[in-house]
Scaffold this active site. Structure first.
Site, short mmCIF file in Angstrom:
data_model
loop_
_atom_site.label_atom_id
_atom_site.label_comp_id
_atom_site.label_asym_id
_atom_site.label_seq_id
_atom_site.Cartn_x
_atom_site.Cartn_y
_atom_site.Cartn_z
N SER A 173 0.83 -1.21 0.00
CA SER A 173 0.00 0.00 0.00
C SER A 173 0.86 1.26 0.00
CB SER A 173 -0.97 -0.04 1.19
OG SER A 173 -1.98 0.92 1.06
N ASP A 311 -5.62 -3.27 -2.66
CA ASP A 311 -4.60 -3.06 -1.63
C ASP A 311 -4.00 -4.39 -1.13
OD1 ASP A 311 -3.45 -2.45 1.07
OD2 ASP A 311 -4.22 -0.46 0.60
#
Length: 574
Positions: A173, A311
């Site tokens: 991320s 993510d």
């Protein structure tokens, strides 16, 4: 096994074990000489004496300074292998990135002990000198956490200053985005980007009409974000795509010598995908960065070659396993407390891991604010300098102080208690342990005789929301505490955008009767209304509520001590 630095006030706790210990190597003529010299190192608070635990039991005591081991004691009852002893020494030296470990003995060793050293990778440079060159293949593990990722830029700043080479990066991320920034190598540009960041530069959604510097304004911003995410099946990441395109250079990415692996999650089977960034197609590397950071369903999924990715935190928010799989011999893990799954990873005993995770809240995950980033960058820098650089002290705050200066300050505080109220902090070891134990529950870190004054100053600063994003001396912090009544700084203005959780914590501290802040205020009111019986009340409260009572006494101490006395103490320190 666990390693902990020893302090003088803890000697009584370890004295009986050390009395039964024997030196493993002939540093001194007798075992009793080794024990006496070890005691001397502990008592002078040199910061070079350590205890090694197996579970909760101490098994090994050693002295090591700048990579040279000068004393090594083991309990007679501890059945510890040479390989384990040397592994602990390696890990201790690697925590501060020492280039070598050295043993200088007063005389030649037996043939058996020489073979032990050689088997553990040491070279015998002289009959009584053994040196091991430590090899580093350091992995930097950057966890996910959205806007909190600015902290990782501060960590990078400290690692550069400490000259710690990173050869491998893994990121999820925002950790993937920061990993790419580190890969590119332009620290000042990365720092400026974070300092000027806004949510609209990351996500495209209609922000609330109100400002986010009030609780109602923050709720409005979150409501607007949530509504847009639901209606659009994820907020558009076009601004983030543009930021990635404008920030990163293909040419610089191709020139890097650092291996970089990022983690993303493939839909619809929610399978973890690890991408070796250095080997991915140049036409796709920007898309992989976007994919790793797409926090679906709040953010739209990223499409790459007819597949969708979101993510990496859904499967592996702190990819330490990826670093180990690709050859890291030690890991610096930067956990910015992002939402996601932290995989259970069994780290091999010979791979030391240092985890950087601030005790402070770092704001909202998906609402970006440059002012808050400035604070978080500085937090990352200072806390890395404390842990790895070992230059400063403190837990919640960072202080440029020595053990001697802290002891002098604390001695003056204890003397004030004795002279003003005939109060002694403790009269027995049992009472001392009780107070330290209660303070640990509030402070959340080690508390011992030498640092109680520092702990009280930090707790008071924390209750007054004094910024932690600065290096202080004790005197500088005291001046701030003395003036808190005159300097009521705005909470948001002092640290930038704050999260809903931080707003709720602030209201709890300010208005809930059972909060530490309100308990302290209540005790002050009680004592002000019983001036004639104040000493008696303090004696009673010190036994029942030692943490709050000591804070109250510290407030009085720093408010009544004159500037002349502070200057005198500073002169003595220097």
């Amino acid at each position: 096994m666990r390693i902990e630095r020893m302090v003088a006030s803890e000697w009584a706790f370890f004295a009986s074990q050390i009395a039964r210990s024997k030196q493993l190597l002939p540093f001194f003529e007798t075992h009793s000489s080794a024990r006496a010299i070890f005691k001397r190192n502990v008592k002078k608070n040199s910061g070079t004496a350590y205890v090694v635990y197996s579970g909760k039991a101490p098994v090994l005591f050693l002295v090591i300074e700048t990579g040279q081991v000068t004393n090594l004691l083991s309990l007679e009852t501890a059945k510890i292998r040479w390989s384990s002893v040397f592994l602990m020494i390696d890990q201790l030296a690697k925590q501060t990135f020492q280039p070598t470990i050295t043993f200088i003995l007063p005389r030649s060793l037996t043939l058996h002990l020489q073979e032990v050293f050689l088997a553990q990778g040491y070279k015998q440079t002289e009959p009584n000198v053994f040196i091991k060159t430590l090899e580093y293949h350091t992995g930097l593990v950057l966890g996910g956490g959205g806007a909190r990722g600015a902290y990782q830029i501060g960590v990078w700043q400290a690692l550069k200053e400490l000259d710690i080479p990173i050869v491998l990066i893994t990121g999820t991320s925002v950790g993937a985005l920061n990993g790419a920034l580190i890969l590119q190598g332009e620290f000042e540009a990365a720092k400026t980007m974070w300092e000027e960041i806004e949510t609209r530069k990351i996500l495209a959604f209609p922000a609330g009409k109100t400002s986010s510097d009030t609780f109602g304004g923050m709720l409005s911003q979150v409501s607007a974000f949530t509504l847009n995410a639901i209606q659009s099946k994820g907020v558009s990441t076009k601004p983030l795509q543009a930021l990635i395109h404008d920030t990163f250079s293909t040419e610089k990415m191709q020139q890097t010598t650092i291996d970089f692996y990022l983690v993303t999650t493939e839909l619809p089977n929610m399978q973890e995908r690890v991408i070796h960034f250095n080997e991915c197609q140049m036409s796709q590397w920007q898309s992989w960065l976007l994919a790793s950071a797409s926090f679906f369903p709040a953010m739209a999924a990223a499409k790459i070659a007819d597949r969708y990715y979101v993510d990496g935190g859904y499967r592996n928010n702190i990819p330490v396993d990826v670093a180990i799989q690709h050859g890291a011999t030690e890991c610096i893990i930067v956990d910015v407390k992002g939402p996601g799954i932290t995989k259970p990873v069994k780290v091999p005993n010979d791979i030391p891991c240092m985890t950087l995770q601030t005790p402070w809240s770092m704001g909202a995950v998906l609402l970006f604010d440059g002012a808050r980033s400035v604070q978080n960058i500085q937090l990352g820098y200072l806390e890395t300098m404390k842990m790895i650089g070992q230059k400063y002290c403190g837990y919640w705050y960072t202080f440029d102080e020595t053990v001697d200066s802290l002891t002098e300050f604390q001695r003056a505080f204890f003397a004030f208690m004795k002279e003003t109220y005939q109060l002694t902090v403790w009269t027995s070891a049992e009472q001392q342990n009780k107070i330290c134990r209660k303070m640990r529950k509030v402070y959340k870190d080690r508390v011992f005789t030498e640092n109680i004054g520092l702990v009280l100053i930090e707790l008071l600063a924390k209750s007054q929301t004094i910024s932690a994003a600065k290096l202080y001396t004790i005197q500088e912090m005291i001046e701030l505490l003395k003036n808190t009544g005159e300097m009521k700084a705005d909470f948001v203005e002092s640290i930038g955008m704050i999260s809903i959780q931080e707003w709720l914590k602030k209201y709890y501290d300010d208005y809930f009767l059972l909060s530490d802040k309100q308990q302290l205020a209540g005790m002050i009111s009680l004592l002000e209304s019983n001036v004639q019986e104040k000493a008696q009340w303090l004696t009673f409260l010190l036994d029942k509520l030692p943490v709050q009572t000591l804070q109250l006494l510290m407030i009085e101490f720093i408010q009544t001590r004159s500037d002349k006395e502070w200057h005198k103490s500073s002169h003595m320190k220097s």
